[in-house]
Scaffold this motif. Structure first.
Motif, PDB file in Angstrom:
ATOM      1  N   GLU A  99      92.680   7.915 101.841  1.00 56.65           N
ATOM      2  CA  GLU A  99      93.495   7.797 103.053  1.00 56.65           C
ATOM      3  C   GLU A  99      93.122   6.549 103.854  1.00 56.65           C
ATOM      4  N   ARG A 100      91.825   6.288 103.953  1.00 54.27           N
ATOM      5  CA  ARG A 100      91.352   5.312 104.926  1.00 54.27           C
ATOM      6  C   ARG A 100      91.019   3.960 104.295  1.00 54.27           C
TER       7      ARG A 100
ATOM      8  N   TYR B 178      78.949   3.464  97.442  1.00 54.27           N
ATOM      9  CA  TYR B 178      79.567   4.673  96.883  1.00 54.27           C
ATOM     10  C   TYR B 178      79.099   4.808  95.441  1.00 54.27           C
ATOM     11  N   ASP B 179      79.050   6.030  94.954  1.00 54.84           N
ATOM     12  CA  ASP B 179      78.761   6.286  93.544  1.00 54.84           C
ATOM     13  C   ASP B 179      80.093   6.586  92.860  1.00 54.84           C
ATOM     14  N   ILE B 180      80.610   5.598  92.106  1.00 54.89           N
ATOM     15  CA  ILE B 180      81.930   5.815  91.504  1.00 54.89           C
ATOM     16  C   ILE B 180      81.890   6.920  90.452  1.00 54.89           C
ATOM     17  N   ILE B 181      80.761   7.032  89.745  1.00 56.54           N
ATOM     18  CA  ILE B 181      80.686   8.046  88.677  1.00 56.54           C
ATOM     19  C   ILE B 181      80.705   9.455  89.279  1.00 56.54           C
ATOM     20  N   ALA B 182      80.153   9.605  90.487  1.00 54.65           N
ATOM     21  CA  ALA B 182      80.191  10.897  91.183  1.00 54.65           C
ATOM     22  C   ALA B 182      81.521  11.125  91.914  1.00 54.65           C
ATOM     23  N   GLY B 183      82.463  10.176  91.785  1.00 54.66           N
ATOM     24  CA  GLY B 183      83.792  10.394  92.362  1.00 54.66           C
ATOM     25  C   GLY B 183      83.888  10.096  93.850  1.00 54.66           C
ATOM     26  N   GLU B 184      82.916   9.360  94.387  1.00 50.14           N
ATOM     27  CA  GLU B 184      82.909   9.134  95.837  1.00 50.14           C
ATOM     28  C   GLU B 184      84.026   8.214  96.330  1.00 50.14           C
ATOM     29  N   THR B 185      84.744   7.550  95.402  1.00 53.29           N
ATOM     30  CA  THR B 185      85.893   6.745  95.824  1.00 53.29           C
ATOM     31  C   THR B 185      87.219   7.474  95.569  1.00 53.29           C
ATOM     32  N   ARG B 186      87.114   8.758  95.237  1.00 50.81           N
ATOM     33  CA  ARG B 186      88.334   9.559  95.016  1.00 50.81           C
ATOM     34  C   ARG B 186      88.455  10.681  96.040  1.00 50.81           C
ATOM     35  N   THR B 187      87.644  10.641  97.081  1.00 48.69           N
ATOM     36  CA  THR B 187      87.731  11.682  98.111  1.00 48.69           C
ATOM     37  C   THR B 187      88.982  11.458  98.956  1.00 48.69           C
ATOM     38  N   PRO B 188      89.523  12.519  99.567  1.00 49.82           N
ATOM     39  CA  PRO B 188      90.707  12.348 100.427  1.00 49.82           C
ATOM     40  C   PRO B 188      90.481  11.301 101.514  1.00 49.82           C
ATOM     41  N   ASP B 189      89.284  11.285 102.096  1.00 51.74           N
ATOM     42  CA  ASP B 189      89.008  10.315 103.164  1.00 51.74           C
ATOM     43  C   ASP B 189      89.068   8.886 102.645  1.00 51.74           C
ATOM     44  N   PHE B 190      88.468   8.640 101.487  1.00 48.07           N
ATOM     45  CA  PHE B 190      88.482   7.281 100.920  1.00 48.07           C
ATOM     46  C   PHE B 190      89.924   6.855 100.602  1.00 48.07           C
TER      47      PHE B 190
ATOM     48  N   GLY C 196      87.316  -6.261 109.920  1.00 48.29           N
ATOM     49  CA  GLY C 196      87.707  -5.535 111.126  1.00 48.29           C
ATOM     50  C   GLY C 196      88.257  -4.181 110.713  1.00 48.29           C
ATOM     51  N   ASN C 197      89.492  -3.878 111.065  1.00 45.70           N
ATOM     52  CA  ASN C 197      90.080  -2.597 110.654  1.00 45.70           C
ATOM     53  C   ASN C 197      91.121  -2.753 109.543  1.00 45.70           C
ATOM     54  N   ARG C 198      91.073  -3.897 108.850  1.00 43.62           N
ATOM     55  CA  ARG C 198      91.990  -4.108 107.730  1.00 43.62           C
ATOM     56  C   ARG C 198      91.220  -4.055 106.416  1.00 43.62           C
ATOM     57  N   PHE C 199      91.881  -3.573 105.372  1.00 42.34           N
ATOM     58  CA  PHE C 199      91.221  -3.320 104.098  1.00 42.34           C
ATOM     59  C   PHE C 199      91.879  -4.148 102.995  1.00 42.34           C
ATOM     60  N   LEU C 200      91.052  -4.833 102.233  1.00 41.35           N
ATOM     61  CA  LEU C 200      91.553  -5.712 101.169  1.00 41.35           C
ATOM     62  C   LEU C 200      90.961  -5.283  99.827  1.00 41.35           C
TER      63      LEU C 200
END
Lengths: 204, 204
Positions: free
Chosen positions: B48-49, B34-46, B62-66
């Motif tokens: 939410e998911r 992801y490009d943090i400066i372009a805001g790619e970690t602030r999208t609704p999908d990111f 797997g399907n868990r996020f840490l």
């Protein structure tokens, strides 16, 4: 058994975390008190002997010194039910404890220190310039906690862990930093839940 | 075996910690960038998911996020020689990792982000007002590290641990935040020591 002594200021939530951990586990804990506002943790003796970082809490175990509140909680709770055994859950507990030190404490605890103990009239222009950013970031931390707690009784798994203790310390006095908890109902219910744990002790 | 994926920006030292841990342990690690400066970690999908905190790194198991870099390192290194078994040493390792997140990263990594990636001409007045405090606190963190390393090869015990990995990530690029390491000779020797570890990988 090696004597364990907490070097503390009773007004500090970081010190309270350690005392609450010891209380919930029924562990004896001697204390030695310092007045951080009077600079008692910045004396040459303290820096040389206790913590070169000039901060409390420090947990003294025999003649060894362990700074950092969450590390001290980890030491006391080692092998207890306050640390989950499952490897994901254990890492997830640490995840909330790192979140607490990075995203919560520097905003909510610092605002409490500035407003409740220093007083807004005594703040430097530089501190005043940071207040809005800390207010916003503190609200974001509370909002993230509220979102999680809306679906869970505890931060990790089905019972209290060090993650709850670490986050409880400054959250339950967030109003002293100007953060009202009325907008975070799941946080309020969780505070009540923590307060009713057997062997719970209040801050101070 | 459950697939493990690192959600990352390769410019982030916090992401590098996790990749270095995996490399030293010989663990496979998929990455998604992801490009943090372009805001790619602030999208609704990111949000939410992946992480409601809008930050990377996040380690997906797997399907868990840490989230939280140091928690992800802990998960990967669980049961390995990168985490000491002795209970004091284990807590002392976490002590340096909490120090890293509280006293080091917000100063040294933030200054690097501001000066090296944003650029001083683009900083807000509020950011500029914080630079002197961050400069001082960053130097204090380096000085504390240097004092410890003057008497020890590694932060904890006699071999490399997660404490070294966590602190190496932003220290070895501290010059990009304007922190010259010439005043911290023990830190410079330790950087060389880490860089020569078998299976070491550079940042990026």
């Amino acid at each position: 058994m090696t004597e364990v002594t907490l070097h503390e200021d009773p007004r500090s939530g970081n010190c309270y975390k350690i005392k609450l951990t010891a209380a919930l586990l029924g562990l004896p804990l001697a204390t030695r008190q310092y007045d951080i506002i009077a600079g008692e943790t910045r004396t040459p003796d303290f820096l040389e002997r206790v913590n070169p970082n000039g901060r409390i809490p420090v947990l003294q175990i025999g003649n060894r010194f362990l700074p950092e509140s969450n590390a001290a909680c980890w030491y006391l709770a080692s092998g207890s039910a306050l640390i989950p055994q499952d490897s994901f859950d254990q890492a997830d507990m640490l995840r909330w404890m790192f979140f607490e030190q990075y995203s919560h404490e520097p905003n909510i605890a610092t605002m409490r220190f500035w407003l409740h103990f220093i007083g807004s009239a005594q703040l430097s222009p530089q501190q005043k310039a940071q207040m809005m950013a800390k207010r916003i970031a503190g609200c974001e931390a509370l909002s993230l906690m509220d979102g999680h707690l809306a679906g869970h009784d505890w931060f990790v798994g089905d019972s209290v862990s060090l993650a709850d203790i670490a986050l409880f310390a400054y959250t339950h006095v967030a109003d002293e930093g100007g953060f009202g908890l009325g907008d975070y109902p799941a946080v309020e219910r969780w505070i009540e839940r923590v307060s009713q744990l057997p062997d719970f002790i209040p801050m101070g």
